[in-house]
Design a protein around this motif. Structure first.
Motif, PDB file in Angstrom:
ATOM      1  N   THR A 200     -13.130 -37.369  -5.086  1.00 38.88           N
ATOM      2  CA  THR A 200     -11.911 -38.284  -4.800  1.00 38.88           C
ATOM      3  C   THR A 200     -10.524 -37.457  -5.316  1.00 38.88           C
ATOM      4  O   THR A 200      -9.495 -37.593  -4.749  1.00 38.88           O
ATOM      5  CB  THR A 200     -11.758 -39.555  -5.511  1.00 38.88           C
TER       6      THR A 200
ATOM      7  N   TYR B  97      -7.143 -36.304  -2.901  1.00 37.79           N
ATOM      8  CA  TYR B  97      -5.766 -36.136  -3.686  1.00 37.79           C
ATOM      9  C   TYR B  97      -5.300 -35.207  -3.437  1.00 37.79           C
ATOM     10  O   TYR B  97      -4.180 -34.945  -3.215  1.00 37.79           O
ATOM     11  CB  TYR B  97      -5.864 -36.923  -5.071  1.00 37.79           C
TER      12      TYR B  97
ATOM     13  N   GLU C  99      -4.347 -34.270  -0.176  1.00 37.64           N
ATOM     14  CA  GLU C  99      -3.126 -35.054   0.437  1.00 37.64           C
ATOM     15  C   GLU C  99      -1.689 -34.468  -0.076  1.00 37.64           C
ATOM     16  O   GLU C  99      -0.922 -34.566   0.663  1.00 37.64           O
ATOM     17  CB  GLU C  99      -3.512 -36.244  -0.114  1.00 37.64           C
TER      18      GLU C  99
ATOM     19  N   MET D 118     -12.946 -37.471   1.109  1.00 37.07           N
ATOM     20  CA  MET D 118     -12.911 -38.736   0.725  1.00 37.07           C
ATOM     21  C   MET D 118     -14.072 -39.432   1.326  1.00 37.07           C
ATOM     22  O   MET D 118     -14.793 -40.364   0.934  1.00 37.07           O
ATOM     23  CB  MET D 118     -11.706 -39.755   1.299  1.00 37.07           C
TER      24      MET D 118
ATOM     25  N   CYS E  66     -13.155 -46.050  -1.791  1.00 36.34           N
ATOM     26  CA  CYS E  66     -13.067 -44.790  -0.860  1.00 36.34           C
ATOM     27  C   CYS E  66     -12.574 -45.532   0.812  1.00 36.34           C
ATOM     28  O   CYS E  66     -11.923 -44.842   1.404  1.00 36.34           O
ATOM     29  CB  CYS E  66     -14.295 -44.148  -0.610  1.00 36.34           C
TER      30      CYS E  66
ATOM     31  N   HIS F 220      -8.981 -45.963   0.584  1.00 30.49           N
ATOM     32  CA  HIS F 220      -8.189 -44.896   0.743  1.00 30.49           C
ATOM     33  C   HIS F 220      -8.226 -43.928   2.119  1.00 30.49           C
ATOM     34  O   HIS F 220      -7.287 -43.262   2.600  1.00 30.49           O
ATOM     35  CB  HIS F 220      -8.354 -43.856  -0.473  1.00 30.49           C
TER      36      HIS F 220
ATOM     37  N   GLU G   5      -6.121 -45.665   4.403  1.00 31.27           N
ATOM     38  CA  GLU G   5      -4.566 -45.116   4.114  1.00 31.27           C
ATOM     39  C   GLU G   5      -4.337 -43.873   4.702  1.00 31.27           C
ATOM     40  O   GLU G   5      -3.296 -43.442   5.143  1.00 31.27           O
ATOM     41  CB  GLU G   5      -4.306 -45.161   2.461  1.00 31.27           C
TER      42      GLU G   5
ATOM     43  N   LYS H 287       0.794 -52.631  -3.603  1.00 34.32           N
ATOM     44  CA  LYS H 287       0.079 -52.462  -2.404  1.00 34.32           C
ATOM     45  C   LYS H 287      -0.027 -53.592  -1.547  1.00 34.32           C
ATOM     46  O   LYS H 287       0.286 -53.904  -0.375  1.00 34.32           O
ATOM     47  CB  LYS H 287      -1.168 -51.894  -2.496  1.00 34.32           C
TER      48      LYS H 287
END
Length: 341
Positions: free
Chosen positions: A164, A168, A171, A183, A199, A202, A205, A231
């Protein structure tokens, strides 16, 4: 030079051979942590000079605060970790990791970095120590240092925590295909329903898929953190339920004012849904502590809503310098550029 793609590909092949682990419901996880805390407290009543047990108790309270969103665990963690370090001030790697994790949870990122560095010096093969460093250095804007710590963490323990963080990292650099790959690997490694849901959330997203407000309502019912409330508010806004959305933003801002520490989130909420002057105060306070892409975006947006777009532009430039292309960041940037045309 960090080369994550070959590493991640190799880890996929190795980890695919690992036997699956049984999933554990969130309530069971909390109960397990609570039982662990109680067992450690009982042990310490018998052996109060056990520095390792104090460190373990502190780390357990840090984790309890995370899964329950109950900040009352933070002072308990600090008390236990302080006692561990009183008993063993040098070479106490477990306590160093715990203090670093606690500092990150409190958004005291410079302190977290220092504790993480002390932990790594004592425990060079600890993935948890590297994780403390990854989190702190990312938030402080030390991209090179965060990359090194992340690579080391992946080397040591390829799992949900490391994958994870890798997602990030990708990203933030605008490498969305690689972020999704990391992810997805984290999802395959998940051992609890909450990990898996995190997970999947995200992944949605990263793919730009909107989830219905009910998804976030359930998330808020489990962990009513300001991040989750925001959110939920955004999902309600997209569904045309602006009054309900405003209630979530107001609640998040109330929490942040009461708890302190997370001036970044407070700045963004206040800029969009509160007082522009307060937003700028929050953003400037956070910028004084850390100069990351996150704080650059928040400060740029706060300056813009205060009609200071020319001053905002250099900070907006910094926010996208790594390649970060978050939709909210791009929305902020377009508004700033538009006002200067």
């Amino acid at each position: 030079m960090w080369k994550p793609l070959p590493l991640l590909a190799a880890l996929l092949a190795v980890a695919a051979c690992a036997p699956p682990q049984a999933a554990t419901p969130a309530a069971t996880q909390t109960s397990s942590l609570q039982r662990n805390a109680e067992a450690l407290q009982a042990k310490l009543r018998r052996t109060p000079q056990d520095a390792a047990a104090w460190a373990q108790l502190g780390a357990t309270h840090v984790e309890l605060a995370r899964v329950t969103f109950d900040p009352q665990h933070h002072p308990r963690a600090e008390k236990a970790l302080t006692e561990s370090l009183r008993l063993k001030p040098e070479g106490n790697g477990e306590a160093f990791v715990g203090r670093g994790a606690l500092a990150n949870a409190r958004h005291e990122f410079a302190a977290a970095r220092d504790w993480g560095q002390r932990a790594v010096a004592v425990l060079p093969d600890s993935a948890a120590a590297q994780g403390v460093l990854v989190d702190a250095l990312t938030q402080l804007g030390d991209d090179a240092g965060a990359s090194v710590a992340l690579q080391r963490m992946l080397d040591l323990r390829p799992g949900v925590a490391s994958f994870t963080r890798a997602a990030y990292h990708f990203e933030l650099h605008g490498r969305l295909d690689e972020a999704r790959g990391a992810m997805e690997r984290a999802l395959e490694s998940a051992t609890t329903p909450d990990q898996a849901e995190f997970c999947r959330l995200h992944l949605d997203e990263l793919a730009g898929r909107d989830r219905p407000p009910e998804t976030y309502r359930e998330l808020v019912s489990k962990a009513p953190s300001p991040e989750h409330l925001v959110k939920y508010g955004k999902a309600l806004d997209k569904a045309g339920r602006s009054v309900e959305a405003r209630a979530q933003y107001d609640l998040a801002l109330q929490q942040l004012r009461a708890l302190g520490g997370d001036d970044l989130t407070a700045a963004l909420i206040a800029a969009d849904h509160g007082d522009p002057a307060e937003a700028l105060r929050f953003a400037e306070k956070e910028w004084a502590k850390r100069q990351s892409v996150f704080t650059a975006d928040a400060l740029a947006w706060a300056l813009h809503v205060n009609k200071r777009s020319a001053e905002a532009l250099p900070y907006s430039d910094r926010a996208v310098a790594l390649g970060w292309r978050d939709p909210e960041v791009l929305r902020h940037r377009e508004a700033i550029l538009g006002s200067l045309r």
